[in-house]
Enzyme design. Structure first.
Site, short mmCIF file in Angstrom:
data_model
loop_
_atom_site.label_atom_id
_atom_site.label_comp_id
_atom_site.label_asym_id
_atom_site.label_seq_id
_atom_site.Cartn_x
_atom_site.Cartn_y
_atom_site.Cartn_z
N LYS A 196 -46.36 23.79 36.54
CA LYS A 196 -46.93 23.88 38.20
C LYS A 196 -44.78 24.15 38.55
O LYS A 196 -45.02 22.90 39.04
CB LYS A 196 -47.39 23.49 39.93
N GLY A 249 -40.33 15.77 41.68
CA GLY A 249 -39.93 16.14 42.76
C GLY A 249 -39.16 14.71 43.98
O GLY A 249 -38.63 13.82 43.66
N SER A 250 -39.26 15.16 45.53
CA SER A 250 -38.81 14.31 46.30
C SER A 250 -39.62 13.43 46.90
O SER A 250 -41.51 13.48 46.24
CB SER A 250 -38.92 15.61 47.93
N THR A 251 -39.40 12.14 46.93
CA THR A 251 -40.10 11.32 47.62
C THR A 251 -41.06 11.53 48.66
O THR A 251 -42.12 10.95 48.57
CB THR A 251 -39.08 9.65 47.80
N GLY A 254 -44.08 13.28 46.61
CA GLY A 254 -44.51 12.38 45.90
C GLY A 254 -45.48 11.66 46.50
O GLY A 254 -46.78 11.63 46.31
N GLU A 272 -41.41 10.37 39.17
CA GLU A 272 -39.22 10.55 39.55
C GLU A 272 -39.33 11.69 40.80
O GLU A 272 -39.12 12.22 40.71
CB GLU A 272 -39.96 11.59 38.23
N CYS A 307 -30.98 14.06 40.38
CA CYS A 307 -31.67 12.88 41.53
C CYS A 307 -30.62 11.38 40.75
O CYS A 307 -31.02 10.57 42.15
CB CYS A 307 -32.71 13.02 39.95
N GLU A 406 -31.09 11.75 50.19
CA GLU A 406 -30.47 12.07 49.96
C GLU A 406 -30.29 13.75 50.08
O GLU A 406 -30.64 14.54 51.05
CB GLU A 406 -31.54 12.22 48.79
#
Ligand code: NAD
Length: 503
Positions: A196, A249-251, A254, A272, A307, A406
């Site tokens: 995706k 992607g973002s934390t 995640g 990641e 990142c 971030e």
């Protein structure tokens, strides 16, 4: 324009080519494009100038389910999963070659989709994606299983087997490359894939899946379901027949995937996620100008949407003012321009929405007392597009939001420090742990800090360097698991013990 031109195309060539591109807009399942079961689509808008490039099928639960069924059937059928590694290698090398042959088409799709300069999508993103597929292909028929040192009456083997159906959910900053870091080793190991792409950047994923099948990857082994995170992404995370999800992607998102796994079938999840990487310059750096350039490119490359961007620049106080002056001069030379112009180094950011979020971070930094040294505003490099000036703040305290959150844009926080202990303390004072850089002529210090800094990567006297031979990934809330290198196979294979009583 041919797919692989002999001479470098000009801006006019790229613009002309962009008008006759055949953009794939369907969901790719079982080797064929189709509409979403719901019939819904979403607009794919170019941040270069705000124009709508295509209407993409918006996949959701029903489409993800169909893609997973296709992937499962392909996996159980064994045409790929049980193929001899040397044969998978041959197909994947052809796939890599097809990506190279379509380099210009894919580079243009990537640039139109996310606004990154064509010079980089053509020379970095697409060639590295092809290299990644080829590198993993070359590796797979050189990996041996193990025989355990048991009693002679037993033969115990420890085998690496493919995991099965692997879901991949990826971001928009390096759309094809981040996906290739996953589908390269996953396909090499014999898995079936449901990818995706991010809703901001579906175009190259749809095209390469088709190229994979053209190369000989059996239909159903590589499926792509474009759509939104809270629909298609969530459906993949919750699907009971997905064996593993590899996420970049973002934390925040995640963490959702960990929850989805707990709510469904306890699938493996590899993450990641975000970063707020410290880039540390000591007064004894052997070449301050090289450090300035690395610090500048470390945050402005890809408009800071990286990142491992060196978004916290720690500069030793005795050289701080001189360094900031040099950085301002560097930033002044980085003028955002049309991504389709091969001379452009700084393109747009991914969307108008993201531009507004970046400007919000800049405003918060101003209000919290940081000193704006360069940039700070959106600019109209191309009418209708989303462009941000390279921005530098000094006087940043590591507890400020600008140093902790971030931004994912071309915004640098400069933080002064006095000595090595303080530099390490500040560097580690972050929820993230992806990368770190340091500039010093002191060999002992470089070894000490490489050990003390909590991150997945430490660069010394360079920044953002690396290739397929070394792992990429982080610690703390950046996540776990590694892309690239043979260690990526730890994610895409699982160990099986076979204990045979010989007698
Ligand atoms: P994001 O987390 O918003 O989205 C990433 C993917 O997750 C997209 O495909 C999105 O559709 C999907 N998603 C969003 N919400 C979801 C949900 N509720 N359920 C399931 N899926 C969902 O991230 P982004 O904005 O696309 O990318 C930027 C982030 O990616 C940054 O945090 C950056 O640091 C990180 N990143 C990390 C690495 C790394 O290797 N560590 C590399 C590149 C990017």
């Amino acid at each position: 324009m041919s797919d692989k031109t002999q001479t470098a195309p000009t801006r006019d060539d790229w613009q002309a080519h962009s008008l006759d591109l055949d953009i794939r807009s369907g969901i790719y399942i079982d080797g064929a494009f189709g509409s979403a079961a719901s019939g819904e689509t979403f607009a794919c808008v170019s941040p270069i100038d705000g124009r709508t490039l295509a209407h993409i099928a918006a996949g959701d639960d029903a489409d993800v389910d169909r893609a997973v069924r296709s992937a499962r059937a392909a996996f159980e059928g064994g045409a790929w999963s049980l193929l001899a590694p040397a044969k998978r290698k041959r197909v994947l090398l052809k796939f890599a070659e097809l990506i190279r042959r379509h380099q210009d088409e894919l580079a243009l799709l990537e640039t139109l989709d996310v606004g990154k300069p064509i010079r980089f999508s053509r020379t970095v993103d697409i060639p590295l994606a092809a290299d990644c597929v080829a590198w993993n292909a070359e590796l797979i028929d050189k990996m041996y299983d193990e025989v355990a040192p048991t009693d002679p009456s037993v033969q115990a083997t420890i085998r690496r087997e493919p995991v099965g159906v692997v879901g991949m959910v990826v971001p928009w900053n390096f759309p094809l490359l981040m996906a290739a870091w996953k589908f390269g080793p996953a396909l090499a190991a014999g898995n079936s894939v449901v990818l995706k792409p991010a809703e901001q950047s579906p175009l190259t994923a749809l095209r390469v899946a088709e190229l994979a099948v053209e190369a000989g990857v059996p239909a159903g082994v590589f499926n792509v379901v474009p759509g939104f995170g809270h629909t298609a992404g969530k459906a993949l995370g919750l699907h009971a027949d997905v064996d593993m999800v590899a996420f970049t992607g973002s934390t925040e998102v995640g963490k959702y995937f960990l929850t989805y796994a707990g709510q469904s079938n306890m699938k493996q999840v590899w993450l990641e996620c975000g970063g707020k990487s410290p880039h540390i310059v000591f007064a004894d750096a052997y070449d301050l100008d090289a450090a300035v350039k690395a610090a500048g490119m470390g945050i402005f490359f890809n408009s800071g949407q990286v990142c491992n961007a060196g978004s916290r620049l720690l500069v030793q106080r005795s050289i701080h003012d001189e360094f900031v002056e040099k950085l301002k001069a560097f930033a002044a030379r980085m003028v955002p321009g049309d991504p389709l112009d091969p001379k452009t180094v700084l393109g747009s950011v991914v969307s108008q929405e993201h531009l507004e979020a970046i400007c919000g971070h800049v405003e918060t930094a101003r209000r919290s007392g940081a000193v704006l040294e360069a940039g700070g505003s959106a600019v109209a490099a191309v009418p209708g597009g989303s462009y941000m000036q390279p921005t530098v703040f000094s006087g940043v305290d590591n507890r400020m939001p600008l140093a902790q959150e971030e931004v994912f844009g071309p915004v640098l926080a400069v933080i002064p420090f006095d000595d090595e202990a303080e530099a390490v303390r500040i560097a580690n004072d972050s929820m993230y742990g992806l990368a770190a850089g340091l500039w010093t002529s002191d060999l002992s210090r470089s070894h000490r800090l490489a050990r003390q800094i909590r991150s997945g990567i430490v660069w010394v006297n360079t920044y953002d360097a690396g290739d397929m031979t070394v792992p990429f990934g982080g610690v703390k809330q950046t996540g776990f698991g590694r892309d690239r290198s043979p260690h990526a196979f730890d994610k895409y294979t699982q160990l099986k013990t076979v204990w045979i009583h010989v007698g």
